[in-house]
Write an enzyme that holds these catalytic residues in place. Structure first.
Site, PDB file in Angstrom:
ATOM      1  CB  VAL A 122      -7.840 -13.493   4.255  1.00 19.55           C
ATOM      2  CG1 VAL A 122      -8.941 -12.484   4.504  1.00 19.55           C
ATOM      3  CG2 VAL A 122      -7.033 -13.119   3.020  1.00 19.55           C
ATOM      4  CD  GLN A 151     -11.026  -1.902  -0.681  1.00 15.15           C
ATOM      5  OE1 GLN A 151     -10.872  -1.419   0.440  1.00 15.15           O
ATOM      6  NE2 GLN A 151     -10.099  -2.616  -1.276  1.00 15.15           N
ATOM      7  CD1 TRP A 158      -3.215  -0.883   0.584  1.00 12.26           C
ATOM      8  CD2 TRP A 158      -1.952  -2.322   1.734  1.00 12.26           C
ATOM      9  NE1 TRP A 158      -3.946  -2.033   0.742  1.00 12.26           N
ATOM     10  CE2 TRP A 158      -3.192  -2.935   1.445  1.00 12.26           C
ATOM     11  CE3 TRP A 158      -0.989  -3.053   2.453  1.00 12.26           C
ATOM     12  CZ2 TRP A 158      -3.497  -4.234   1.830  1.00 12.26           C
ATOM     13  CZ3 TRP A 158      -1.293  -4.340   2.837  1.00 12.26           C
ATOM     14  CH2 TRP A 158      -2.534  -4.922   2.527  1.00 12.26           C
ATOM     15  CG  HIS A 210      -7.328  -1.451   3.090  1.00 14.42           C
ATOM     16  ND1 HIS A 210      -6.662  -2.650   3.169  1.00 14.42           N
ATOM     17  CD2 HIS A 210      -6.996  -0.808   4.252  1.00 14.42           C
ATOM     18  CE1 HIS A 210      -5.974  -2.729   4.297  1.00 14.42           C
ATOM     19  NE2 HIS A 210      -6.168  -1.614   4.952  1.00 14.42           N
ATOM     20  CB  ALA A 218     -12.757 -10.505   4.874  1.00 15.11           C
ATOM     21  NE  ARG A 225      -4.809   1.058  -1.858  1.00 15.85           N
ATOM     22  CZ  ARG A 225      -5.055  -0.201  -2.191  1.00 15.85           C
ATOM     23  NH1 ARG A 225      -4.446  -0.722  -3.250  1.00 15.85           N
ATOM     24  NH2 ARG A 225      -5.875  -0.937  -1.481  1.00 15.85           N
TER      25      ARG A 225
END
Length: 328
Positions: free
Chosen positions: A249, A206, A145, A166, A296, A192
């Site tokens: 995740v 997003q 990022w 995000h 997610a 960003r």
């Protein structure tokens, strides 16, 4: 007096009648004042009749006032009648931005599957944007990022505030505030620090999704996202999941759909990243990872719009060119 009263049809004449008949210097008042000149027996008889007459006139006045008021209201209602069942006349008030249109399609699809919509701050703490998502200080995943930091330094000399990269920080914020089951989507704007080109913007939207409960499996993730793809791109859509890496995740995947807009109508195109919520993220908010599991996902509405409408440059969305916007 009562006969005259029955002929009156407006409030001004009604008030004039009241003053002339029942006022302090009115005709009936004058008669009642003359009772003092009568003897006692006549005074009683005439006084009783006078009170009856006054009561009858006051009652008649009140009734006539109501009749006049109702008649005027009926007249106004007839002259200014509005049929509220008719459709409104079209007014040139512009139209929804294509990003807003697609955002509504995305949220409608997930709301229909039982998800709630929540929002969060665009200026976020490093604690939620990175650390609560299993991306601590010095973690190499931070290089994924390009961050716009806010000009704020804490006592340790760190810069813990930024424009969120995000909408995933709301995963931690939501789980901190509620106990499972959790089913939310988070639409919002992200930022960003990167160069712009046909497929990259420094600011964009997003939609983050999160589901946590006992017994949630990867099959639930696949079924939910497959249904989403069918709702947005048509019932004939095919989907593909491939392994991918996201710090928050495990396992992580990217989801693609068959590329109906590709040359020849074949191939695959990625539309979102997803995965099972990392046990460290669950433990960080106080959930027992031995008891609860979840999934997610995150996707970009502009990229979805580019796919749906054949848009070849993401910069069109924010160029304010009416030739582009009027097409949607």
């Amino acid at each position: 007096a009562l006969q005259e009263l029955s002929q009156i049809d407006n409030p001004d004449e009604l008030e004039q009648w009241r003053v002339r008949i029942l006022g302090r210097r009115g005709e009936l008042t004058g008669i009642l004042r003359g009772l003092a000149q009568l003897d006692l027996e006549e005074r009683r008889q005439v006084g009783a009749l006078g009170n009856q007459a006054k009561a009858a006139l006051e009652e008649g006045l009140e009734k006539r006032g109501r009749d006049i008021s109702e008649a005027r209201l009926a007249q106004v209602a007839d002259l200014e009648r509005i049929d509220v069942t008719l459709p409104g006349r079209p007014v040139a008030t512009g139209r929804l931005h294509p990003t807003t249109q697609v955002l509504r399609e995305i949220t409608d699809a997930f709301v229909a599957m039982g998800f709630s919509i929540v929002e969060g701050p665009e200026v976020e703490w490093d604690h939620y944007n990175f650390e609560m998502l299993n991306i601590p200080q010095g973690h190499p995943a931070r290089d994924m990022w390009n961050t716009l930091w806010v000009d704020y330094v804490n006592e340790e000399g760190q810069r813990p505030m930024l424009l969120r990269t995000h909408t995933s920080p709301m995963q931690a914020r939501v789980m901190e505030s509620v106990q499972p089951p959790v089913r939310v989507i988070v639409p919002g704007k992200c930022y960003r620090y990167e160069a712009t080109d046909a497929t990259h913007e420094w600011h964009f939207y997003q939609v983050e999704g999160l589901a946590v409960d006992e017994g949630i499996t990867f099959a639930d993730l696949k079924g939910t996202l497959y249904e989403f793809a069918r709702r947005l791109f048509g019932t004939e859509r095919k989907v593909r999941f491939r392994c991918d890496y996201f710090p928050f995740v495990e396992p992580g995947v990217d989801m693609s759909i068959d590329c109906f807009s590709c040359e020849g109508g074949s191939g695959w195109i990625e539309i979102m990243g997803a995965g099972m919520v990392h046990p460290r993220v669950l433990a960080g908010v106080g959930y027992d990872p031995e008891k609860y599991t979840g999934f997610a996902f995150g996707l970009g509405p502009e990229r979805i719009a580019m796919l749906k409408y054949g848009i070849d440059d993401i910069r069109h969305f924010y160029s304010n060119d009416l030739r582009f916007l009027r097409q949607f």
